[in-house]
Design a protein around this motif. Structure first.
Motif, short mmCIF file in Angstrom:
data_model
loop_
_atom_site.label_atom_id
_atom_site.label_comp_id
_atom_site.label_asym_id
_atom_site.label_seq_id
_atom_site.Cartn_x
_atom_site.Cartn_y
_atom_site.Cartn_z
N LYS A 11 -23.49 20.99 -13.85
CA LYS A 11 -24.31 19.78 -12.98
C LYS A 11 -23.40 18.73 -12.80
N ALA A 12 -23.24 18.29 -11.85
CA ALA A 12 -22.48 16.97 -11.26
C ALA A 12 -22.88 15.76 -12.45
N ARG A 13 -21.73 14.80 -12.65
CA ARG A 13 -22.14 13.63 -13.32
C ARG A 13 -21.28 12.56 -12.84
N ALA A 33 -16.32 18.04 -17.76
CA ALA A 33 -15.33 18.90 -17.21
C ALA A 33 -15.03 18.34 -15.60
N ILE A 34 -14.25 18.83 -15.08
CA ILE A 34 -13.46 18.40 -13.77
C ILE A 34 -13.35 19.67 -12.85
N VAL A 35 -13.62 19.57 -11.45
CA VAL A 35 -13.33 20.67 -10.72
C VAL A 35 -12.47 20.11 -9.41
N PRO A 42 -11.91 16.04 -5.93
CA PRO A 42 -12.10 16.21 -7.36
C PRO A 42 -13.53 15.91 -7.65
N GLN A 43 -14.25 16.92 -8.62
CA GLN A 43 -15.76 16.29 -8.92
C GLN A 43 -15.83 16.48 -10.56
N ASN A 44 -16.55 15.36 -10.99
CA ASN A 44 -16.85 15.45 -12.39
C ASN A 44 -17.98 16.14 -12.76
N ALA A 94 -12.67 20.48 -20.09
CA ALA A 94 -12.28 21.68 -19.35
C ALA A 94 -12.07 21.24 -17.90
N ASP A 95 -10.98 21.93 -17.54
CA ASP A 95 -10.67 21.95 -16.11
C ASP A 95 -10.77 23.02 -15.39
N PHE A 96 -11.06 22.98 -14.05
CA PHE A 96 -11.51 24.31 -13.46
C PHE A 96 -10.86 23.93 -12.11
#
Length: 222
Positions: A11-13, A33-35, A42-44, A94-96
């Motif tokens: 889920k987004a934060r 984590a981050i995407v 980039p999205q947390n 984690a990084d995606f």
């Protein structure tokens, strides 16, 4: 062997920073984590700690395409980086990285050393196998991403060295190191002679030389 897709829910934060991340881990048992990557910003995000920990139990998870579902929207990613607690079984971050199935990616894939028990240098020469690297960085399309790469040790004798170029890569997969030139064809594994035999040979040589030296000294004194 090709890697199969895995699915993770997140889920987004909005809250970022160390304090927010600590509260997320402590109070909600979630992993910050981050995407990033691709054409999106980039999205947390956050994931349930136990879900991610369970997924990480499978070695293939580190080198496969992951279907990441963030609040109902799914995108293809790979796990790019992972931070663990140095003393506790906790995942800290984690990084995606977003991937496109039409664009080649660089991924580190684990090596599986096959037929070590039937290795000539081990079975006949009583040597020991030393692994120089445990993973290899490759380039391929996401659909060609292998779960792991096999290194066949059956025909390797004592003193032989297995290099990156000796690994049979699947079709569509290339080695990042080899693409940089022959000088980057690094050793992957070697078969060393048994240490006890080497030490025994040295000891016998020393023993054979020592009496001769002592004898010559005694004869000289007389």
């Amino acid at each position: 062997m090709s890697a199969t897709d895995s699915t993770l829910h997140a889920k987004a934060r909005d809250n970022a920073g160390k304090g927010a991340s600590r509260r997320l881990r402590r109070l909600a048992n979630e992993v910050p984590a981050i995407v990033y990557g691709g054409k999106k910003n980039p999205q947390n995000i956050s994931l349930v700690h136990d879900d991610l920990a369970h997924a990480l139990e499978n070695e293939a998870f580190f080198s496969q395409i992951i279907s990441l579902n963030v609040d109902g929207k799914t995108e293809d990613v790979i796990l790019k980086d992972l931070q663990r607690h140095p003393a506790k079984p906790l995942i800290l971050h984690a990084d995606f990285f977003r991937v496109s199935k039409k664009q080649a990616i660089n991924v580190k894939v684990p090596l599986h050393f096959m037929n070590e028990e039937n290795c000539i240098g081990v079975k006949q020469g009583h040597g020991s196998i030393a692994h120089n690297i445990s993973e290899l960085e490759i380039t391929c399309l996401p659909g060609d991403l292998p779960e792991y790469l096999e290194v066949d040790m059956a025909g390797v004798d004592i003193g032989d060295v297995v290099h990156i170029s000796d690994i049979k890569l699947p079709q569509g997969v290339t080695s990042v190191a080899l693409s940089q030139g022959e000088e980057h064809d690094l050793p992957v594994a070697t078969v060393n002679a048994p240490r006890a035999v080497e030490e025994g040979e040295e000891t016998s040589e020393e023993a054979s030389e020592k009496p001769a030296e002592e004898g010559s000294e005694e004869s000289g004194e007389e």
